[in-house]
Design a protein around this motif. Structure first.
Motif, PDB file in Angstrom:
ATOM      1  N   ALA A 149       0.836  -1.207   0.000  1.00 41.30           N
ATOM      2  CA  ALA A 149       0.000   0.000   0.000  1.00 41.30           C
ATOM      3  C   ALA A 149       0.867   1.253   0.000  1.00 41.30           C
ATOM      4  O   ALA A 149       0.579   2.230  -0.710  1.00 41.30           O
ATOM      5  N   ALA A 150       1.954   1.227   0.771  1.00 37.83           N
ATOM      6  CA  ALA A 150       2.864   2.376   0.824  1.00 37.83           C
ATOM      7  C   ALA A 150       3.634   2.520  -0.485  1.00 37.83           C
ATOM      8  O   ALA A 150       3.789   3.634  -1.005  1.00 37.83           O
ATOM      9  N   ILE A 151       4.112   1.412  -1.022  1.00 42.91           N
ATOM     10  CA  ILE A 151       4.833   1.444  -2.292  1.00 42.91           C
ATOM     11  C   ILE A 151       3.966   2.034  -3.394  1.00 42.91           C
ATOM     12  O   ILE A 151       4.440   2.799  -4.243  1.00 42.91           O
ATOM     13  N   ALA A 152       2.684   1.714  -3.364  1.00 38.60           N
ATOM     14  CA  ALA A 152       1.749   2.169  -4.393  1.00 38.60           C
ATOM     15  C   ALA A 152       1.292   3.608  -4.174  1.00 38.60           C
ATOM     16  O   ALA A 152       0.378   4.074  -4.864  1.00 38.60           O
ATOM     17  N   GLY A 153       1.909   4.302  -3.245  1.00 35.78           N
ATOM     18  CA  GLY A 153       1.596   5.714  -3.058  1.00 35.78           C
ATOM     19  C   GLY A 153       0.589   6.001  -1.972  1.00 35.78           C
ATOM     20  O   GLY A 153       0.044   7.105  -1.897  1.00 35.78           O
TER      21      GLY A 153
ATOM     22  N   GLN B 133      -2.305   3.612  -0.726  1.00 38.38           N
ATOM     23  CA  GLN B 133      -3.640   3.151  -1.126  1.00 38.38           C
ATOM     24  C   GLN B 133      -4.155   2.208  -0.036  1.00 38.38           C
ATOM     25  O   GLN B 133      -3.837   1.011  -0.040  1.00 38.38           O
ATOM     26  N   PRO B 134      -4.947   2.716   0.916  1.00 41.31           N
ATOM     27  CA  PRO B 134      -5.308   1.939   2.111  1.00 41.31           C
ATOM     28  C   PRO B 134      -6.098   0.674   1.836  1.00 41.31           C
ATOM     29  O   PRO B 134      -6.060  -0.267   2.632  1.00 41.31           O
ATOM     30  N   TRP B 135      -6.816   0.620   0.704  1.00 42.27           N
ATOM     31  CA  TRP B 135      -7.590  -0.576   0.382  1.00 42.27           C
ATOM     32  C   TRP B 135      -6.689  -1.784   0.145  1.00 42.27           C
ATOM     33  O   TRP B 135      -7.122  -2.915   0.335  1.00 42.27           O
ATOM     34  N   ILE B 136      -5.451  -1.557  -0.251  1.00 46.38           N
ATOM     35  CA  ILE B 136      -4.518  -2.678  -0.405  1.00 46.38           C
ATOM     36  C   ILE B 136      -4.238  -3.312   0.956  1.00 46.38           C
ATOM     37  O   ILE B 136      -4.173  -4.534   1.086  1.00 46.38           O
ATOM     38  N   ALA B 137      -4.077  -2.480   1.962  1.00 48.05           N
ATOM     39  CA  ALA B 137      -3.804  -2.977   3.307  1.00 48.05           C
ATOM     40  C   ALA B 137      -5.047  -3.560   3.958  1.00 48.05           C
ATOM     41  O   ALA B 137      -4.955  -4.490   4.779  1.00 48.05           O
ATOM     42  N   LYS B 138      -6.222  -3.050   3.607  1.00 50.31           N
ATOM     43  CA  LYS B 138      -7.457  -3.459   4.276  1.00 50.31           C
ATOM     44  C   LYS B 138      -7.998  -4.787   3.751  1.00 50.31           C
ATOM     45  O   LYS B 138      -8.385  -5.664   4.533  1.00 50.31           O
ATOM     46  N   ALA B 139      -8.028  -4.954   2.433  1.00 49.82           N
ATOM     47  CA  ALA B 139      -8.575  -6.181   1.853  1.00 49.82           C
ATOM     48  C   ALA B 139      -7.659  -7.364   2.153  1.00 49.82           C
ATOM     49  O   ALA B 139      -6.452  -7.192   2.315  1.00 49.82           O
ATOM     50  N   PRO B 140      -8.185  -8.578   2.221  1.00 46.93           N
ATOM     51  CA  PRO B 140      -7.386  -9.724   2.671  1.00 46.93           C
ATOM     52  C   PRO B 140      -6.419 -10.299   1.644  1.00 46.93           C
ATOM     53  O   PRO B 140      -5.522 -11.055   2.012  1.00 46.93           O
ATOM     54  N   VAL B 141      -6.587  -9.957   0.359  1.00 42.79           N
ATOM     55  CA  VAL B 141      -5.743 -10.568  -0.676  1.00 42.79           C
ATOM     56  C   VAL B 141      -5.256  -9.510  -1.658  1.00 42.79           C
ATOM     57  O   VAL B 141      -6.040  -8.679  -2.125  1.00 42.79           O
TER      58      VAL B 141
ATOM     59  N   ASP C  61       7.217   2.453  -7.571  1.00 39.86           N
ATOM     60  CA  ASP C  61       8.537   2.118  -7.038  1.00 39.86           C
ATOM     61  C   ASP C  61       8.787   0.637  -7.306  1.00 39.86           C
ATOM     62  O   ASP C  61       8.725  -0.198  -6.398  1.00 39.86           O
ATOM     63  N   PRO C  62       9.048   0.281  -8.564  1.00 39.10           N
ATOM     64  CA  PRO C  62       9.152  -1.133  -8.917  1.00 39.10           C
ATOM     65  C   PRO C  62      10.280  -1.859  -8.198  1.00 39.10           C
ATOM     66  O   PRO C  62      10.145  -3.040  -7.872  1.00 39.10           O
TER      67      PRO C  62
ATOM     68  N   ALA D  15      11.261  -1.461  -5.180  1.00 35.20           N
ATOM     69  CA  ALA D  15      10.784  -1.836  -3.848  1.00 35.20           C
ATOM     70  C   ALA D  15       9.910  -3.087  -3.924  1.00 35.20           C
ATOM     71  O   ALA D  15       9.994  -3.973  -3.053  1.00 35.20           O
ATOM     72  N   MET D  16       9.057  -3.169  -4.950  1.00 39.04           N
ATOM     73  CA  MET D  16       8.228  -4.372  -5.125  1.00 39.04           C
ATOM     74  C   MET D  16       9.084  -5.588  -5.438  1.00 39.04           C
ATOM     75  O   MET D  16       8.852  -6.683  -4.913  1.00 39.04           O
ATOM     76  N   ILE D  17      10.081  -5.401  -6.283  1.00 35.64           N
ATOM     77  CA  ILE D  17      10.975  -6.502  -6.648  1.00 35.64           C
ATOM     78  C   ILE D  17      11.675  -7.036  -5.406  1.00 35.64           C
ATOM     79  O   ILE D  17      11.781  -8.252  -5.195  1.00 35.64           O
ATOM     80  N   SER D  18      12.124  -6.132  -4.539  1.00 33.89           N
ATOM     81  CA  SER D  18      12.787  -6.535  -3.301  1.00 33.89           C
ATOM     82  C   SER D  18      11.825  -7.234  -2.351  1.00 33.89           C
ATOM     83  O   SER D  18      12.139  -8.285  -1.781  1.00 33.89           O
ATOM     84  N   LEU D  19      10.653  -6.651  -2.177  1.00 31.54           N
ATOM     85  CA  LEU D  19       9.665  -7.212  -1.244  1.00 31.54           C
ATOM     86  C   LEU D  19       9.246  -8.622  -1.642  1.00 31.54           C
ATOM     87  O   LEU D  19       9.122  -9.510  -0.792  1.00 31.54           O
ATOM     88  N   LEU D  20       9.042  -8.831  -2.944  1.00 33.18           N
ATOM     89  CA  LEU D  20       8.561 -10.128  -3.439  1.00 33.18           C
ATOM     90  C   LEU D  20       9.701 -11.073  -3.804  1.00 33.18           C
ATOM     91  O   LEU D  20       9.459 -12.202  -4.230  1.00 33.18           O
ATOM     92  N   GLU D  21      10.944 -10.588  -3.653  1.00 32.89           N
ATOM     93  CA  GLU D  21      12.136 -11.384  -3.963  1.00 32.89           C
ATOM     94  C   GLU D  21      12.087 -11.929  -5.383  1.00 32.89           C
ATOM     95  O   GLU D  21      12.313 -13.123  -5.638  1.00 32.89           O
ATOM     96  N   LEU D  22      11.801 -11.026  -6.319  1.00 34.85           N
ATOM     97  CA  LEU D  22      11.685 -11.423  -7.720  1.00 34.85           C
ATOM     98  C   LEU D  22      13.074 -11.612  -8.331  1.00 34.85           C
ATOM     99  O   LEU D  22      13.957 -10.780  -8.140  1.00 34.85           O
ATOM    100  N   PRO D  23      13.277 -12.685  -9.087  1.00 34.05           N
ATOM    101  CA  PRO D  23      14.588 -12.933  -9.711  1.00 34.05           C
ATOM    102  C   PRO D  23      14.788 -12.062 -10.937  1.00 34.05           C
ATOM    103  O   PRO D  23      13.851 -11.371 -11.395  1.00 34.05           O
ATOM    104  N   PRO D  24      15.997 -12.062 -11.524  1.00 35.30           N
ATOM    105  CA  PRO D  24      16.214 -11.335 -12.784  1.00 35.30           C
ATOM    106  C   PRO D  24      15.243 -11.807 -13.868  1.00 35.30           C
ATOM    107  O   PRO D  24      14.726 -12.927 -13.827  1.00 35.30           O
TER     108      PRO D  24
END
Length: 246
Positions: free
Chosen positions: A61-65, A67-75, A140-141, A143-152
């Motif tokens: 939610a913070a990365i996306a600028g 958006q509280p609904w990201i944090a509130k909804a379960p998925v 902030d892509p 940050a998402m890549i780091s959070l999700l541990e996305l490979p090259p």
């Protein structure tokens, strides 16, 4: 068949959710629609990362600028352009992938993600759930890549919030159909007048639902597109190993 069409034509982006969990069996059915969605040359260049953990959703939610609904909804589901899998598959037979060095691969992969995302949104709504697609993860892509541990050779293109709706949203008006459907060739005649009429309709829509701060479409889209919307996308793509034909 008409019920399926009704699901698509009644789309609303919901931004008010309860904290009620989404049943795992329901979520599996929803995700299966993306898993079975078509991909270019059977490349299967789409992967999804499912985020249920509240702490991680708050980070997204913070990365996306903010958006509280990201944090509130379960998925929250992140749709990943994934050319890592194909590179591994090719290496297994002593072949080297170079397609990821092309803009075409990004266009093709993003198209496949759009198909998968649309499938998931329709399936979730068919299950009685609400959704809102999220492009803000590209703000902030890295940050998402780091959070999700996305490979090259992977990139987080878009996401979707899924949950039980608390206060239903209002469906927004659209530009006139004539600005969308073009028979045989693209029609530009009358476009300015159609946009002007739509601007008036949007302002009235906001008033009708009690929004005194509602903008016209011209004002709204200008707020985004008078700048480079997410300037960190290209550097992150290049860092992940994608190219731009140069």
């Amino acid at each position: 068949m008409s019920e399926l069409i009704d699901i698509f034509t009644s789309h609303k982006s919901e931004r008010s959710f309860t904290e009620q969990p989404v049943d795992e069996a329901v979520l599996e059915r929803i995700i299966s629609t993306a898993y079975r969605a078509p991909t270019s040359v059977n490349s299967q260049q789409v992967s999804v990362v499912v985020t249920r953990d509240a702490g991680r959703r708050a980070q997204i939610a913070a990365i996306a600028g903010g958006q509280p609904w990201i944090a509130k909804a379960p998925v929250f589901i992140t749709f990943v352009l994934d050319m890592h899998k194909s590179a591994v598959a090719m290496a297994a037979i002593d072949q080297q992938q170079i397609a990821h060095q092309s803009i075409e691969s990004i266009v093709s992969g993003s198209t496949d993600i759009g198909i998968a995302l649309g499938s998931v949104m329709a399936a979730a709504r068919a299950e009685g759930l609400g959704i809102v697609p999220i492009g803000g993860i590209r703000r902030d892509p890295e940050a998402m890549i780091s959070l999700l541990e996305l490979p090259p050779l992977t990139f987080p293109v878009a996401g979707v919030v899924i949950g039980h709706v608390d206060e239903p949203a209002h469906q927004k008006p659209r530009l006139p159909l004539a600005t969308f459907r073009h028979d045989e060739t693209y029609q530009t005649q009358g476009l300015e007048q159609q946009i002007a009429a739509y601007n008036d309709e949007m302002v009235q829509h906001w008033k009708n639902i009690g929004r005194s701060d509602g903008e016209s479409w011209s004002e709204s889209v200008s707020g985004y597109y008078k700048n480079i919307y997410f300037p960190d996308v290209l550097p992150a793509l290049l860092k992940q190993g994608f190219g731009n034909d140069k």
